[in-house]
Design a protein around this motif. Structure first.
Motif, mmCIF file in Angstrom:
data_model
loop_
_atom_site.group_PDB
_atom_site.id
_atom_site.type_symbol
_atom_site.label_atom_id
_atom_site.label_comp_id
_atom_site.label_asym_id
_atom_site.label_seq_id
_atom_site.Cartn_x
_atom_site.Cartn_y
_atom_site.Cartn_z
ATOM 1 N N THR A 285 0.833 -1.203 0.000
ATOM 2 C CA THR A 285 0.000 0.000 0.000
ATOM 3 C C THR A 285 0.866 1.251 0.000
ATOM 4 O OG1 THR A 285 -1.712 -1.165 1.246
ATOM 5 C CG2 THR A 285 -1.835 1.226 1.229
ATOM 6 N N PHE A 286 1.905 1.232 0.820
ATOM 7 C CA PHE A 286 2.834 2.352 0.900
ATOM 8 C C PHE A 286 3.543 2.572 -0.435
ATOM 9 C CE2 PHE A 286 7.221 3.817 2.057
ATOM 10 C CZ PHE A 286 6.871 5.104 2.457
ATOM 11 N N GLN A 288 2.500 1.714 -3.386
ATOM 12 C CA GLN A 288 1.554 2.206 -4.382
ATOM 13 C C GLN A 288 1.362 3.716 -4.254
ATOM 14 O OE1 GLN A 288 0.352 0.314 -6.861
ATOM 15 N NE2 GLN A 288 -0.465 2.216 -7.711
ATOM 16 N N LYS A 289 1.275 4.192 -3.019
ATOM 17 C CA LYS A 289 1.128 5.631 -2.792
ATOM 18 C C LYS A 289 2.373 6.381 -3.269
ATOM 19 C CE LYS A 289 -2.119 5.391 1.075
ATOM 20 N NZ LYS A 289 -2.314 5.616 2.539
ATOM 21 N N GLU A 292 2.445 6.572 -7.027
ATOM 22 C CA GLU A 292 1.498 7.558 -7.549
ATOM 23 C C GLU A 292 2.055 8.973 -7.445
ATOM 24 O OE1 GLU A 292 -2.019 6.866 -5.313
ATOM 25 O OE2 GLU A 292 -2.512 4.968 -6.321
ATOM 26 N N LEU A 293 2.855 9.221 -6.410
ATOM 27 C CA LEU A 293 3.408 10.552 -6.185
ATOM 28 C C LEU A 293 4.759 10.759 -6.870
ATOM 29 C CD1 LEU A 293 2.642 10.847 -2.339
ATOM 30 C CD2 LEU A 293 1.440 12.021 -4.191
#
Length: 440
Positions: A285-286, A288-289, A292-293
Motif C-alpha cells: 500500500t505504501f 503504491q502511494k 502515484e506521487l
C-alpha cells in the motif's frame, strides 16, 4: 503430487493453521478458559478472519487459471503478475475467454518484459543465454516474430537440458515437476510440454496459435510467426525459470513429512504468518502511494548538485552519492567496497573475495586523476543512470573515458525500493568495466 495446486505444501500449511484457529474457537465455545474475555478474544481473531478469506481466494487462483487457460497454452506460475492472473480469471468466468487471452498476449509481448526479463540473470543457465534473451526481446517489440519464436524455443529447451543434465524441455521423459511449486505442478509445465510437443507430421500453411516445437523448428508449421505464438513462448520461458528456481532450492524431491504441530504451535505459526502478511500488505500500500506521487527529478549539474566533490556533499540515499562513492573507492583501491556496490541478480554462489578479485583485475594500476558528473537521469522509480567523465593514468599513459552507472535501489533483502525512500542501497549493474579495463 496432488492434483490441485491449492494442496501444495505451503498452501496446505496455512490452511491447517487456519483450521487450528477455527478448532480453538469451537473448543472455547464449550470449554471457556477462566479469565479469557470472549469479546476480546474474538476481536484478536479479526485479522485471521480477513486473512483467511484472502487466502482462500489466492490459494485457489492458480487452479482456476489453469482450468481455463492451460489447454490454450498458458499456465499460472510464481512470477506471474497477480493483477493479470485475477483479471483473466474474472473475464474467463464471465464467458469472456477471448478477451482474457488477449490480455495475456498483450502482456507477454509488451515492453513490460524489459525489466521482467532481468530475473533470468538470477539463474546461471539463463544468465549465459541472456544475450539471446535480449535479442528475442528486441525482435518481439519490433514484431519480428519469425526471428524471436525459434530463439525462445531453443532457450527453453537448452535451459531445461542444462538443469536436467540429460534431456531438454521437449523430450518425452523430461520431468518438469517439482514439490510445492505452482509452475512445476503436474497441471502446469507438464501440460504445456505435452501441448507444445504435439507431433506435426505434415507441412501446413495454416496460421497456428501454439508454439509447436517440432512443427516450427523442423519447418512443418510455416505460418508460425505471430504475436500469439511469441507471447506463449515468453510466458512458458518465465514459467520454466520458476521451475528452475524450485529445482535450485531443492524442491525436486519432496522432503520428509513434518511432525504434527500442537494447537499452541499452530497458533504461534499462524500469528507469525499474519504478522508477515500484514507487513507485506502495508508495504504494498505504501509503495503504491509512493509510485502515484513519484516523478523523475530534473537535475542541473552544478546547480542542483555539485559537478564533483566528496560523497558527503550529496544527499543521502541518492544514486549520485553512490556514484561518487564508487570514485572514492576506486581512488583508494578499495576493490571489496566496489564489489559490494555491484548489483547481484542472485545471491547464490556470491563470494565477496571472488568478486573483489574480478574488480581488482579491472581497476588495479589505474590511478584516478579526475572525474565529473555529466548527467543524472531517473529512468524509473527504482532505477537511475549517472554518467561520469573520468580520467586516469595507466602505465604512464593518461586516458579519458565516459562511463554510465545504471543503479538500482534495493533494501537489505534485495527488494526494490523507490527513489526518495531512505535506508536503502543503490547498486550498479556491471556493464561498463570493459570501458575501463580492456581498452588498451
Amino acid at each position: 503430487m496432488s492434483d490441485k495446486i491449492e494442496d501444495n505444501s505451503s498452501y496446505k500449511k496455512l490452511k491447517q493453521q487456519f483450521e487450528g484457529v477455527d478448532a480453538l474457537r469451537n473448543i472455547l465455545d464449550f470449554f471457556p478458559i477462566p479469565g479469557l474475555d470472549p469479546i476480546e478474544f474474538e476481536k484478536a481473531l479479526e485479522p485471521f478472519v480477513d486473512l483467511k478469506k484472502e487466502f482462500e481466494i489466492i490459494s485457489k487462483a492458480p487452479d482456476r487459471f489453469n482450468h481455463h487457460f492451460a489447454k490454450r497454452g498458458w499456465i499460472a506460475h510464481e512470477s506471474m503478475n497477480e493483477s493479470l492472473l485475477f483479471s483473466c480469471i474474472e473475464l474467463a468466468e464471465k464467458g469472456q475467454i477471448a478477451e482474457a487471452e488477449q490480455k495475456l498476449i498483450e502482456y507477454y509481448s509488451s515492453d513490460k518484459m524489459k525489466w521482467l526479463k532481468h530475473q533470468f540473470k538470477g539463474l546461471e543457465v539463463f544468465r549465459k543465454r541472456f544475450s539471446l534473451i535480449n535479442l528475442a526481446y528486441d525482435d518481439t517489440i519490433a514484431e519480428r516474430y519469425h526471428a524471436c519464436i525459434p530463439v525462445l524455443l531453443m532457450i527453453i529447451d537448452g535451459g531445461v537440458n542444462d538443469i536436467d543434465k540429460i534431456t531438454g524441455f521437449f523430450a518425452e521423459r523430461t520431468d518438469v515437476t517439482a514439490w510445492d511449486s505452482i509452475a512445476a505442478h503436474s497441471t502446469g509445465l507438464a501440460t504445456l510440454k505435452d501441448i507444445f510437443n504435439d507431433t506435426r507430421a505434415k507441412t501446413t500453411e495454416e496460421v497456428i496459435t501454439m508454439p509447436y516445437r517440432h512443427g516450427i523448428l523442423h519447418g512443418r508449421d510455416i505460418n508460425y510467426a505471430n504475436k500469439t505464438v511469441a507471447a506463449k513462448c515468453w510466458a512458458a520461458l518465465f514459467a520454466v525459470s520458476d521451475w528452475a528456481r524450485a529445482v535450485r532450492d531443492g524442491k525436486k524431491v519432496a522432503p520428509e513429512p513434518a511432525p504434527e504441530l500442537t494447537v499452541e504451535e499452530t497458533l504461534a505459526q499462524l500469528h507469525d504468518s499474519v504478522k508477515k502478511y500484514e507487513q507485506q500488505k502495508e508495504r504494498r500500500t505504501f509503495e503504491q502511494k509512493l509510485l502515484e506521487l513519484w516523478k523523475a527529478r530534473i537535475i542541473t549539474i552544478g546547480l542542483d548538485i555539485p559537478e564533483k566533490g566528496h560523497h558527503t556533499d550529496y544527499k543521502d540515499y541518492t544514486p549520485e552519492q553512490e556514484a561518487v562513492r564508487f570514485i572514492e573507492y576506486w581512488s583508494s583501491n578499495n576493490y571489496g567496497a566496489i564489489a559490494k556496490q555491484i548489483h547481484q541478480f542472485s545471491k547464490y554462489n556470491f563470494k565477496l573475495s571472488s568478486e573483489a578479485g574480478k574488480v581488482r583485475k579491472v581497476f588495479e594500476n589505474k590511478i584516478i586523476l579526475d572525474y565529473k558528473i555529466v548527467q543524472v537521469k531517473d529512468t524509473s522509480a527504482s532505477i537511475s543512470e549517472v554518467i561520469l567523465e573520468v580520467s586516469f593514468e595507466h602505465n604512464d599513459e593518461q586516458y579519458a573515458r565516459e562511463i554510465t552507472l545504471r543503479l538500482i535501489y534495493q533494501d537489505k533483502d534485495g527488494g526494490m525500493l523507490i527513489n526518495g525512500e531512505t535506508g536503502g542501497q543503490w547498486r550498479f549493474v556491471e556493464n561498463f568495466f570493459h570501458v575501463v579495463g580492456y581498452s588498451y
